[in-house]
Design an enzyme around this catalytic site. Structure first.
Site, PDB file in Angstrom:
ATOM      1  N   ASN A 105       0.792  -1.227   0.000  1.00 41.33           N
ATOM      2  CA  ASN A 105       0.000   0.000   0.000  1.00 41.33           C
ATOM      3  C   ASN A 105       0.819   1.270   0.000  1.00 41.33           C
ATOM      4  OD1 ASN A 105       0.545  -0.838   2.754  1.00 41.33           O
ATOM      5  ND2 ASN A 105      -0.729   0.903   3.358  1.00 41.33           N
ATOM      6  N   GLU A 143       3.473  -4.883  12.180  1.00 42.81           N
ATOM      7  CA  GLU A 143       2.587  -3.739  11.929  1.00 42.81           C
ATOM      8  C   GLU A 143       1.423  -4.301  11.123  1.00 42.81           C
ATOM      9  OE1 GLU A 143       2.972  -0.903  13.153  1.00 42.81           O
ATOM     10  OE2 GLU A 143       5.078  -0.777  13.696  1.00 42.81           O
TER      11      GLU A 143
HETATM   12  N1  NAD Z   1       0.104  -1.376  10.769  1.00 40.47           N
HETATM   13  C1  NAD Z   1       0.757  -0.876   9.744  1.00 40.47           C
HETATM   14  O1  NAD Z   1       1.683  -0.060   9.882  1.00 40.47           O
HETATM   15  C2  NAD Z   1       0.389  -1.301   8.351  1.00 40.47           C
HETATM   16  C3  NAD Z   1       0.962  -0.598   7.289  1.00 40.47           C
HETATM   17  C4  NAD Z   1       0.592  -0.964   5.983  1.00 40.47           C
HETATM   18  C5  NAD Z   1      -0.302  -2.002   5.738  1.00 40.47           C
HETATM   19  N2  NAD Z   1      -0.811  -2.670   6.808  1.00 40.47           N
HETATM   20  C6  NAD Z   1      -1.770  -3.746   6.577  1.00 40.47           C
HETATM   21  O2  NAD Z   1      -1.358  -4.550   5.456  1.00 40.47           O
HETATM   22  C7  NAD Z   1      -2.516  -5.051   4.785  1.00 40.47           C
HETATM   23  C8  NAD Z   1      -2.415  -4.733   3.300  1.00 40.47           C
HETATM   24  O3  NAD Z   1      -1.181  -5.201   2.823  1.00 40.47           O
HETATM   25  P1  NAD Z   1      -1.083  -6.598   2.058  1.00 40.47           P
HETATM   26  O4  NAD Z   1      -2.354  -6.914   1.356  1.00 40.47           O
HETATM   27  O5  NAD Z   1       0.200  -6.592   1.283  1.00 40.47           O
HETATM   28  O6  NAD Z   1      -0.932  -7.627   3.280  1.00 40.47           O
HETATM   29  P2  NAD Z   1      -0.569  -9.178   3.180  1.00 40.47           P
HETATM   30  O7  NAD Z   1      -0.496  -9.671   4.552  1.00 40.47           O
HETATM   31  O8  NAD Z   1      -1.439  -9.867   2.194  1.00 40.47           O
HETATM   32  O9  NAD Z   1       0.921  -9.181   2.525  1.00 40.47           O
HETATM   33  C9  NAD Z   1       1.957  -8.432   3.108  1.00 40.47           C
HETATM   34  C10 NAD Z   1       3.272  -9.082   2.722  1.00 40.47           C
HETATM   35  O10 NAD Z   1       3.309 -10.378   3.308  1.00 40.47           O
HETATM   36  C11 NAD Z   1       3.592 -11.353   2.329  1.00 40.47           C
HETATM   37  N3  NAD Z   1       2.898 -12.574   2.749  1.00 40.47           N
HETATM   38  C12 NAD Z   1       1.610 -12.906   2.545  1.00 40.47           C
HETATM   39  N4  NAD Z   1       1.338 -14.118   3.087  1.00 40.47           N
HETATM   40  C13 NAD Z   1       2.504 -14.551   3.668  1.00 40.47           C
HETATM   41  C14 NAD Z   1       2.899 -15.725   4.381  1.00 40.47           C
HETATM   42  N5  NAD Z   1       2.037 -16.721   4.621  1.00 40.47           N
HETATM   43  N6  NAD Z   1       4.182 -15.831   4.822  1.00 40.47           N
HETATM   44  C15 NAD Z   1       5.072 -14.836   4.576  1.00 40.47           C
HETATM   45  N7  NAD Z   1       4.773 -13.709   3.890  1.00 40.47           N
HETATM   46  C16 NAD Z   1       3.499 -13.562   3.453  1.00 40.47           C
HETATM   47  C17 NAD Z   1       3.090 -10.761   1.038  1.00 40.47           C
HETATM   48  O11 NAD Z   1       3.724 -11.351  -0.081  1.00 40.47           O
HETATM   49  C18 NAD Z   1       3.465  -9.291   1.224  1.00 40.47           C
HETATM   50  O12 NAD Z   1       4.819  -9.090   0.877  1.00 40.47           O
HETATM   51  C19 NAD Z   1      -3.702  -4.374   5.426  1.00 40.47           C
HETATM   52  O13 NAD Z   1      -4.283  -5.248   6.383  1.00 40.47           O
HETATM   53  C20 NAD Z   1      -3.091  -3.184   6.152  1.00 40.47           C
HETATM   54  O14 NAD Z   1      -3.848  -2.773   7.272  1.00 40.47           O
HETATM   55  C21 NAD Z   1      -0.502  -2.337   8.107  1.00 40.47           C
HETATM   56  O1  6OH Z   2      -0.577   1.890   5.796  1.00 37.83           O
HETATM   57  C1  6OH Z   2       0.003   2.145   6.863  1.00 37.83           C
HETATM   58  C2  6OH Z   2       0.907   3.224   6.982  1.00 37.83           C
HETATM   59  C3  6OH Z   2       1.965   3.167   7.816  1.00 37.83           C
HETATM   60  C4  6OH Z   2       2.814   4.285   7.902  1.00 37.83           C
HETATM   61  C5  6OH Z   2       4.000   4.256   8.570  1.00 37.83           C
HETATM   62  O2  6OH Z   2       4.500   3.126   9.073  1.00 37.83           O
HETATM   63  C6  6OH Z   2       4.798   5.471   8.749  1.00 37.83           C
HETATM   64  O3  6OH Z   2       4.319   6.571   8.367  1.00 37.83           O
HETATM   65  O4  6OH Z   2       5.931   5.350   9.254  1.00 37.83           O
END
Ligand code: NAD
Ligand code: 6OH
Length: 489
Positions: free
Chosen positions: A158, A257
């Site tokens: 994202n 995160e």
């Molecule tokens: N808290 C935060 O700072 C933060 C920031 C950005 C995004 N997010 C969260 O991330 C999500 C969106 O991102 P996304 O769709 O890429 O998430 P995702 O969990 O589908 O994938 C994230 C990463 O993990 C890898 N991955 C997926 N399954 C895996 C497994 N079984 N083992 C190891 N790696 C694996 C993916 O290839 C990707 O690189 C949303 O839920 C969002 O809230 C959280």
């Molecule tokens: O989608 C989530 C955004 C996270 C942002 C950060 O981790 C940051 O601004 O350092």
């Protein structure tokens, strides 16, 4: 004229760019065109990256001072600056985001991430404690920071470069060697980063990049590698849970995160126009694909109707366009697959009894964007707090607006979530701001603003939103082993 074959994005392992026989397609979310083919790492390729990282720790990198590492990080930042437009083009191609956002947020923050942790690490102090002893001579305790060793980094799509460098920068600043696995949806800027790191003269094996998916692919193989000492992950909560199981046998250090279902709360005494503008940002920035976005909006009953009307007008005026348009507000979602997920919630909301105040479907452009992954920005009212659309993370340009009557009620409603990442409060009453903020069970509260970031502050969530904190010295603490040395005087 044979169409140019799409570029092949390669891994970066032990200082070399290497391809895999297996590849996957990188598709542009703006119009569905094939951008590139991407090497997909198998287990052996991931293990070769882990071994390269281990070797690097006993090479010149392991002998560098923190000041020398800090200088390296500034060189990386310089390298990104020198190729700024290329990084912008890469991020925009992979994600479809507005160019102006990629310039002002994504790539700018990647540079800031490297410079911030270069300086924080170089200025980090250690602790010392003098203690009395029975013989009167006393003893001196002092702490030393040592690298964790080999760190696995798995990042989401994202905010691709922002979130990848948010982990790579402190990990390198603390003297670790890393294997980074970016999302399969956004491989291009990470590949450019590897080129910059290589050109900056960072020793081979210190930074390694492997491409692939998650389950049964590079992501899973990295978490299962016996050769990593720690794993830092940003992504969905359920992925975090899977990864936690994968690293449990080796008792590896983790920093997570994860997801969120964040609230924005608008009190009657809020600056009305500021709150409307703030909720528009916190619900629709990056097409709602930010973990901190407000999918739950609560407005005091006395201004509820006026607020819903104002948001409806603003949402219907959002400009959904091509990334290059100077005044575009919103691009597509990251992929058709993610759009299917968001549209399934658009349908579910109606089934759960929502009133669709704005949006709810797919825009029709009559041009290439109709092949892209666009959805309409959407506003709902009328759902109960326990509706799935009010409890599950949708991760799209959508929010539900509900009325509330008093502080105690709204604190309970906001906290009634399995997530606990962020909250935005809108009030001009200073006492209320402090009183309510500390009672919201999340990691991050903004008052009269949203996503205003001081990188020295702790960042992370509670409950299903994450484990641990990164940012400032919290990152230095996670990416270092801190040892105490006690000297008898
Ligand atoms: N808290 C935060 O700072 C933060 C920031 C950005 C995004 N997010 C969260 O991330 C999500 C969106 O991102 P996304 O769709 O890429 O998430 P995702 O969990 O589908 O994938 C994230 C990463 O993990 C890898 N991955 C997926 N399954 C895996 C497994 N079984 N083992 C190891 N790696 C694996 C993916 O290839 C990707 O690189 C949303 O839920 C969002 O809230 C959280
Ligand atoms: O989608 C989530 C955004 C996270 C942002 C950060 O981790 C940051 O601004 O350092």
């Amino acid at each position: 004229m044979k169409p140019e074959s799409p570029a092949l994005l390669r891994h970066y392992i032990g200082g070399e760019f290497v391809a895999s026989a297996a590849t996957f397609d990188n598709i542009a979310p703006v119009d569905g065109r094939l951008l590139s083919r991407v090497s997909e790492a198998d287990r052996a390729t991931v293990e070769s990256a882990v071994a390269a990282a281990r070797r690097a720790l006993s090479g010149p990198w392991g002998k560098m001072s923190v000041q020398q590492r800090s200088a390296m990080l500034h060189k990386i930042a310089d390298g990104i600056e020198a190729r700024f437009d290329e990084f912008v083009a890469a991020e925009v191609a992979d994600t479809g985001r507005p160019v102006h956002q990629a310039r002002s947020l994504d790539i700018a923050r990647a540079i800031t991430n490297f410079r911030t942790f270069a300086d924080l690490a170089a200025c980090a102090n250690s602790d010392a404690f003098e203690m009395p002893t029975a013989d009167g001579a006393g003893a001196l305790n002092y702490t030393v920071r040592k690298p964790l060793g080999v760190v696995g980094i798995i990042s989401p799509w994202n905010l691709p470069l922002l979130l990848l460098t948010w982990k790579v920068a402190p990990a390198l600043a603390c003297g670790n060697a890393v294997i980074a696995k970016p999302s399969e949806e956004s491989p291009t800027s990470a590949t450019l980063l590897a080129e910059v790191i290589c050109q900056a003269g960072v020793p081979a094996g210190v930074f390694n990049l492997v491409h692939g998916r998650g389950a049964d692919s590079a992501g899973q193989f990295l978490t299962q590698s016996a050769g990593i000492d720690a794993l830092t992950f940003t992504g969905e909560s359920r992925t975090g849970s899977t990864i936690m199981k994968a690293v449990a046998d080796g008792v590896k250090e983790v920093s997570f995160e994860l997801g969120g279902k964040n609230a924005a709360v608008v009190f009657a005494d809020a600056d009305f126009d500021a709150a409307v503008a703030g909720v528009m940002r916190s619900s629709f920035t990056n097409s709602g694909q930010v973990c901190l976005c407000s999918e739950r909006v609560y407005v005091h009953r006395s201004i509820y109707d006026k607020f819903v009307t104002a948001i409806k007008q603003k949402v219907q005026a959002l400009r959904i366009g091509f990334p290059e348009e100077a005044d575009v507000d919103m691009g597509p979602l990251i992929s058709h697959g993610h759009r299917d997920k968001v549209l399934s919630y658009y349908r579910l909301a109606v089934e759960e009894g929502a009133t669709v105040v704005a949006g709810g479907g797919v825009p029709v452009f009559g041009d290439a964007r109709d092949e892209g992954a666009y959805v309409q920005p959407t506003v709902w009212t009328g759902l109960p707090d326990n509706a799935r659309c009010n409890t599950e993370e949708i991760f799209g340009p959508v929010c539900h607006i509900a009325p509330f009557d008093d502080e105690e009620e709204i604190i309970a409603r906001v906290n009634d979530s399995k997530y606990g990442l962020a909250c935005a409060l809108w009030t001009t009453n200073l006492s209320r701001a402090h009183r309510v903020a500390r009672r919201i069970h999340v990691g991050l509260v903004w008052v009269n603003t949203w996503y205003l970031r001081d990188l020295r502050t702790p960042f992370g969530g509670v409950k299903l939103s994450g484990l641990g904190r990164e940012g400032g010295r919290y990152s230095l603490d996670f990416y270092s082993d801190v040892a105490n040395i006690c000297i008898k005087l």
